[in-house]
Enzyme design. Structure first.
Site, PDB file in Angstrom:
ATOM      1  N   GLN A  27      13.888  22.502  20.145  1.00 53.16           N
ATOM      2  CA  GLN A  27      12.468  22.797  19.906  1.00 53.16           C
ATOM      3  C   GLN A  27      11.609  22.365  21.095  1.00 53.16           C
ATOM      4  O   GLN A  27      10.970  23.188  21.737  1.00 53.16           O
ATOM      5  CB  GLN A  27      11.990  22.110  18.628  1.00 53.16           C
TER       6      GLN A  27
ATOM      7  N   GLY B  52      14.571 -17.350  27.750  1.00 50.52           N
ATOM      8  CA  GLY B  52      15.287 -16.707  28.855  1.00 50.52           C
ATOM      9  C   GLY B  52      16.544 -15.981  28.404  1.00 50.52           C
ATOM     10  O   GLY B  52      16.826 -14.874  28.861  1.00 50.52           O
TER      11      GLY B  52
ATOM     12  N   THR C  59       7.820   7.854  19.336  1.00 54.26           N
ATOM     13  CA  THR C  59       7.390   9.115  19.937  1.00 54.26           C
ATOM     14  C   THR C  59       7.991  10.321  19.220  1.00 54.26           C
ATOM     15  O   THR C  59       7.305  11.313  18.997  1.00 54.26           O
ATOM     16  CB  THR C  59       7.783   9.128  21.434  1.00 54.26           C
TER      17      THR C  59
ATOM     18  N   GLU D 226       9.781  12.768  16.249  1.00 52.35           N
ATOM     19  CA  GLU D 226       9.425  13.102  14.861  1.00 52.35           C
ATOM     20  C   GLU D 226       7.947  12.846  14.574  1.00 52.35           C
ATOM     21  O   GLU D 226       7.589  12.378  13.498  1.00 52.35           O
ATOM     22  CB  GLU D 226      10.288  12.311  13.874  1.00 52.35           C
TER      23      GLU D 226
END
Lengths: 560, 560
Positions: free
Chosen positions: B33, B296, B317, B319
């Site tokens: 898509q 650390g 980001t 879906e």
């Protein structure tokens, strides 16, 4: 190849002096302080240096697994020598932690010397990032070094094993810490400005939704994008200016130390510790935010942002863990407030606490959105918030019978006051900068003024709970600040690209396709993809062994 | 090898049905898509599928560089077929974006078919993470496919090139989106609980500063550590419970869709979109926070946290970009508020907006810290905050002559209201969970009650500006909430390890030395370091070429 040693974890005035010497001596040195079980608490280091008067030597030893040196940069594969921090023991007595120069490897064949075990500690965050650095592990099995390889500027050990305190003031070490942390703030500004340069340029290239003249809308025109991005541009400038000021502060501290004037040192130390913590935390988060602002493509290594993040984030932990540093600032602030009744005048960045009575009474006069453009209003609001938070914390502390227990119990709450104090410093230095001449004249100054206002008003928005709960501003005034902020975004928008171009970074330095100067993002992304070694063949390696058997449903033949 | 295709970017009901079919057909499929220039805006896709009635075929074509398919998982090297989304054109007219099954590679030798260009898009964030997935690029040069390879459930194209709308309701696609996003919320809970399990166990192992019985203090005993860590444990549980509830919601929506009842769909869609956004954003930040909480050593890959972060962050980001989703929620909320005067009753998670008059009047009755333990108090405070933010935004919107312009201008501000609404959902589902029977009885329930209160009170603390500016609570009540929060931390402390052990993750699944069940961290870290290939040799490769010439100051001989 000296880079690993110079970028090594931890830094010390003596290291600064020792490195050029090391170069002349044809050795490669590193700084070995941190241990597997000990980082922030230097006094907890376990490595021992026991003096043997019979041979005039120190015996360096790792008595436990957790005493193994761990993390020093350049140690694992490259360094021939190290400055090793160890507990000094003479005549059965401990005398604190000191530095010792220890040769690790033969200068003939680079083999570790007898009694010394060295290796690399393994892979770290990111693709490249610190994986190009041989952070190392180091153990000593009763390694002997001559007495004169102890760094004796502060404490001397005689041939007989007696400890003699020198008259060199111990505070000198703080001068070095001010220096190192000032460079970290400058680095933060640099890393942040790289990230915002990439995200800003790409936001002007990328289009999504909407429609004007057939084209989709540039994502930089969305208020959601602006409200996340523009405060970060402002922060990059703010950190640059406060970094420049810290450079001045270091010069000032150095001159005073040379004149044996230690009066400003605690304040300068607290200030640099706090600003190191604030700017590195903000920058680490901001790089990741810039990556997200670039959408899916920000996740590609070719965006430059994943590696910028991976290489930057350790700054939140090294040279003083950011939370530990905030607590040091808080402790200094609480001491400053406690001494106010005695008439002791706070100096430097804490001077505003001297006006605490005025600041407790202060009422913000903002009545419409434009009033928020007045720098003295902003300054007083930030001073009132910080002062009231300090006083409030001091009062809460006072209710504990044991101050140390109170400090421990309220520590998270105290760190918030430290953040408020540090944000005030950044805001005030930005405002001071704008009171000076700026190259480029009034036009440039107006743009910087917008950024200064965005920086401050965005902080009010983000820390609204502080400003409202201290009564520094009202809910109505907060709403006006928000309106003004949106208006400032619109004013910055036409100059956003110029403001990041002004950092003057070359494409090579930025290392980001999304952030390339000419904005020719898509052809470059497409071209870059084909350079991936996976694309050297059209049918991938492993097709015969893995993919084909599965497609032919001959799974018994597949090497899965 | 099916994993890449299944985990491919984007999902669709048809893909769900098509994959098992693909398996039987001995092909490997992916979902194509997203394009190089188009992500969130599906209607902006540029790939075309032009019907040719003469041959009864569609011609699939990539007319521009930005129309190149970009990101689909499994596409680059493995997939033989794809569901390609493209603009349907028949008889010179556009008919929206639809799916087409296109064969990409030969089933004999895996070579791309004529007119098809495929490759991998290159390296991504992290060491491993998504670099094990061949996210791909794909271009079509007038590739012809038979008409019956269009997915025609919603729209049919006849032999003559006529478009016939089916009577299948278009809303069905939302059912699938509810399904997919519900699984993403469950994934968020899983990723977050992995990270907090690691950070909590290591915080009990790691000691630093302080001194009790000669040992330093466990870092989990510091209030600064607790105030960052315990709310994340609480969030992991909260997301798990809201995830379970979403599973129920999906079943409910499915049953209604089967009965042609679409009444709850908009609310269910907004709810899942919002919760996807909220939980993934929080989880991504929380994993990095857990890494920092490990100091650390969290930066070592052997901590497991860097890779967990790199593999998780794309969830913010894909879906649906998290900010875009929040704006969808905000739009739904504004619509709901606008319809209140007409007497339309809000349903499901927005039902509280039906009580808006009561909530605008509400005054929080908290007078001492313990009052904050009352779940109905917490619920009403969160309802009052969310309702007032919605009403306030709706009023502001009303002052714009053009509602779309107003929405664009206020979008960042509107997203805040959406967050408030989503947080209310999570809090309310946590509280509902505690009203049910819990296996393990009252003891377990009391621990979960503590976590529920920590989750809610921590949100009040973090979003204090919202709660104060809406007048949902007073500054005094906020301070009491803070006191109660600290007391809850002390109550959770003795059970913190049990609460993360309860996730029942094996060491193998956690993949973290810092988080290992037996707490034997230091020996394992030490052992692991030696497995690094750099340690295969004592004198590193490159010593003769690079290091020795430098040490001997024969730089002219060095290959630098």
């Amino acid at each position: 190849m000296f880079v690993p040693a110079i970028k090594g974890q931890g830094t010390d005035e003596q290291q600064q002096k020792w490195l050029p010497l090391a170069h002349r001596m044809q050795i490669i040195g590193c700084y070995a302080q941190t241990e597997l079980g000990h980082g922030s608490n230097v006094q907890g280091l376990e490595t021992t240096a026991t003096f043997d008067p019979q041979t005039d030597e120190f015996v360096i030893h790792s008595p436990t697994l957790t005493s193994s040196k761990w993390w020093p940069g350049g140690l694992g594969k490259v360094s021939t020598h190290a400055v090793v921090y160890a507990r000094l023991i003479t005549d059965g007595q401990e005398h604190g932690v000191h530095g010792f120069i220890v040769q690790l490897r033969s200068l003939d064949d680079h083999m570790p010397l007898p009694g010394i075990t060295i290796g690399d500690i393994g892979m770290k965050f990111g693709n490249g990032a610190y994986n190009t650095m041989d952070n190392g592990v180091l153990r000593f099995d009763n390694v002997r070094i001559p007495r004169d390889q102890m760094l004796m500027r502060v404490l001397q050990v005689t041939k007989e094993g007696k400890c003699v305190q020198s008259n060199v003031p111990r505070q000198l070490i703080y001068g070095t810490m001010v220096y190192v942390r000032q460079t970290i703030v400058a680095d933060a500004s640099r890393a942040l400005s790289r990230a915002v340069c990439i995200a800003t340029r790409y936001s002007a290239v990328r289009r999504q939704f909407g429609s004007q003249n057939g084209l989709e809308t540039q994502v930089i025109d969305y208020k959601t994008q602006q409200s996340r991005l523009f405060p970060l541009i402002a922060s990059a400038y703010a950190f640059r200016f406060v970094g420049e000021w810290l450079k001045w502060l270091y010069t000032d501290v150095t001159q005073r130390l040379q004149a044996n004037d230690f009066s400003t040192l605690p304040e300068a130390h607290a200030c640099t510790a706090g600003l190191k913590s604030l700017t590195t935390s903000v920058t680490a988060d901001a790089i990741e935010e810039c990556r997200k602002l670039c959408g899916g493509h920000g996740y590609l290594c070719s965006s430059g942002l994943p590696e910028l993040f991976a290489v930057y984030v350790p700054a939140c932990t090294y040279e003083g863990d950011n939370v530990v540093l905030l607590l040091q600032v808080a402790r200094f602030l609480m001491k400053t407030v406690a001494q106010l009744p005695s008439g002791k005048k706070p100096v430097g960045t804490t001077a505003y606490l001297g006006l605490v009575e005025h600041l407790m009474q202060y009422r913000c006069g903002v009545q419409n959105a434009e009033d928020w453009l007045n720098p003295s209003v902003i300054l007083e609001v930030f001073e009132a918030r910080a002062a009231r938070m300090c006083v409030n914390r001091a009062q809460k502390l006072g209710s504990f019978p044991n101050p140390d227990e109170g400090f421990a119990e309220l520590s998270a709450f105290l760190a918030e006051a430290a953040v408020a104090h540090c944000q005030l410093i950044v805001v005030s230095k930005f405002i001071e900068k704008l009171q000076q001449d700026i190259p480029g004249g009034e036009g440039v100054k107006q743009q910087l003024r917008n950024l200064c206002n965005i920086y401050a008003l965005n902080l009010i928005n983000r820390h609204l709970g502080d400003f409202l709960s201290t009564g520094a501003i009202s809910a109505k005034q907060a709403s006006l600040a928000n309106d003004q902020l949106r208006s400032l975004f619109s004013q910055v928008r036409p100059n956003a690209i110029a403001l990041v171009d002004a950092f003057n970074y070359t494409d090579h330095y930025l290392g980001s396709i999304l952030g390339c100067y000419d904005g020719n993002v898509y052809p470059k992304l497409y071209e870059e993809a084909w350079k991936d070694p996976l694309n050297d063949s059209v049918v991938p390696d492993g097709y015969q062994e893995y993919i084909r058997p599965m497609l032919k449903q001959q799974l018994r033949n597949a090497r899965l």
